[in-house]
Motif scaffolding. Structure first.
Motif, PDB file in Angstrom:
ATOM      1  N   UNK A   1      30.968 -24.920 118.845  1.00 32.22           N
ATOM      2  CA  UNK A   1      30.096 -25.842 119.576  1.00 32.22           C
ATOM      3  C   UNK A   1      29.262 -25.187 120.673  1.00 32.22           C
ATOM      4  N   UNK A   2      29.644 -23.989 121.110  1.00 30.34           N
ATOM      5  CA  UNK A   2      28.922 -23.303 122.190  1.00 30.34           C
ATOM      6  C   UNK A   2      27.434 -23.130 121.887  1.00 30.34           C
ATOM      7  N   UNK A   3      27.054 -22.805 120.649  1.00 34.12           N
ATOM      8  CA  UNK A   3      25.614 -22.686 120.368  1.00 34.12           C
ATOM      9  C   UNK A   3      24.845 -23.982 120.642  1.00 34.12           C
ATOM     10  N   UNK A   4      25.475 -25.128 120.430  1.00 36.90           N
ATOM     11  CA  UNK A   4      24.820 -26.405 120.716  1.00 36.90           C
ATOM     12  C   UNK A   4      24.552 -26.584 122.199  1.00 36.90           C
ATOM     13  N   UNK A   5      25.480 -26.123 123.029  1.00 38.11           N
ATOM     14  CA  UNK A   5      25.263 -26.176 124.474  1.00 38.11           C
ATOM     15  C   UNK A   5      24.099 -25.277 124.866  1.00 38.11           C
ATOM     16  N   UNK A   6      24.107 -24.057 124.358  1.00 35.55           N
ATOM     17  CA  UNK A   6      23.023 -23.119 124.683  1.00 35.55           C
ATOM     18  C   UNK A   6      21.663 -23.667 124.254  1.00 35.55           C
ATOM     19  N   UNK A   7      21.594 -24.185 123.047  1.00 33.23           N
ATOM     20  CA  UNK A   7      20.331 -24.705 122.517  1.00 33.23           C
ATOM     21  C   UNK A   7      19.841 -25.901 123.316  1.00 33.23           C
ATOM     22  N   UNK A   8      20.725 -26.867 123.544  1.00 36.50           N
ATOM     23  CA  UNK A   8      20.333 -28.071 124.282  1.00 36.50           C
ATOM     24  C   UNK A   8      19.902 -27.765 125.699  1.00 36.50           C
ATOM     25  N   UNK A   9      20.700 -26.957 126.404  1.00 37.94           N
ATOM     26  CA  UNK A   9      20.384 -26.625 127.786  1.00 37.94           C
ATOM     27  C   UNK A   9      19.093 -25.802 127.864  1.00 37.94           C
ATOM     28  N   UNK A  10      18.921 -24.873 126.953  1.00 37.55           N
ATOM     29  CA  UNK A  10      17.693 -24.059 126.950  1.00 37.55           C
ATOM     30  C   UNK A  10      16.454 -24.924 126.758  1.00 37.55           C
ATOM     31  N   UNK A  11      16.561 -25.919 125.910  1.00 37.99           N
ATOM     32  CA  UNK A  11      15.424 -26.816 125.675  1.00 37.99           C
ATOM     33  C   UNK A  11      15.085 -27.595 126.947  1.00 37.99           C
TER      34      UNK A  11
END
Length: 124
Positions: free
Chosen positions: A32-42
């Protein structure tokens, strides 16, 4: 082997100019960590570079989750902002302390405390 990751959700709960509060629920791990990175980066790219993550709903966090938090912190700093955490569960608080991340990431008891702090600072 069975995938035991609890359903992960990342929701934007509040926006006030550059300030955004997001709530995380579920497990923060390798899956799930990639989802956090992607969402926060956006959100950071959209101009919400002061990001507060409300972690009260996080049941588990592994090294991948910690790495994602560090990545989000770096992204926010590069954009001239900051990453702060709110309502961090006890187990995750211990991990932040053991790894020294508590010296990088400001932790607040609740997301409401963060809003109060930012409003007081903005009014000063």
């Amino acid at each position: 082997m069975t995938d035991v990751t609890e359903a992960f959700r990342l929701n934007l709960a509040h926006i006030d100019g550059p300030l955004a509060i997001a709530t995380l629920t579920g497990d923060l791990d390798l899956h799930t960590a990639p989802g956090l990175r992607t969402g926060a980066s956006e959100w950071i790219r959209q101009g919400h570079h002061h990001l507060i993550l409300d972690l009260r709903g996080v049941g588990f966090c592994d090294s991948s989750g910690l790495s994602a938090l560090i990545g989000v912190w770096h992204s926010a700093k590069q954009a001239g902002g900051a990453l702060e955490l709110a309502a961090v569960p006890d187990r995750l608080t211990r991990m932040l302390t053991l790894t020294g991340l508590d010296s990088l990431l400001t932790v607040h008891p609740t997301a409401q405390d963060v809003l109060s702090t930012h409003r007081t600072t903005a009014d000063a």
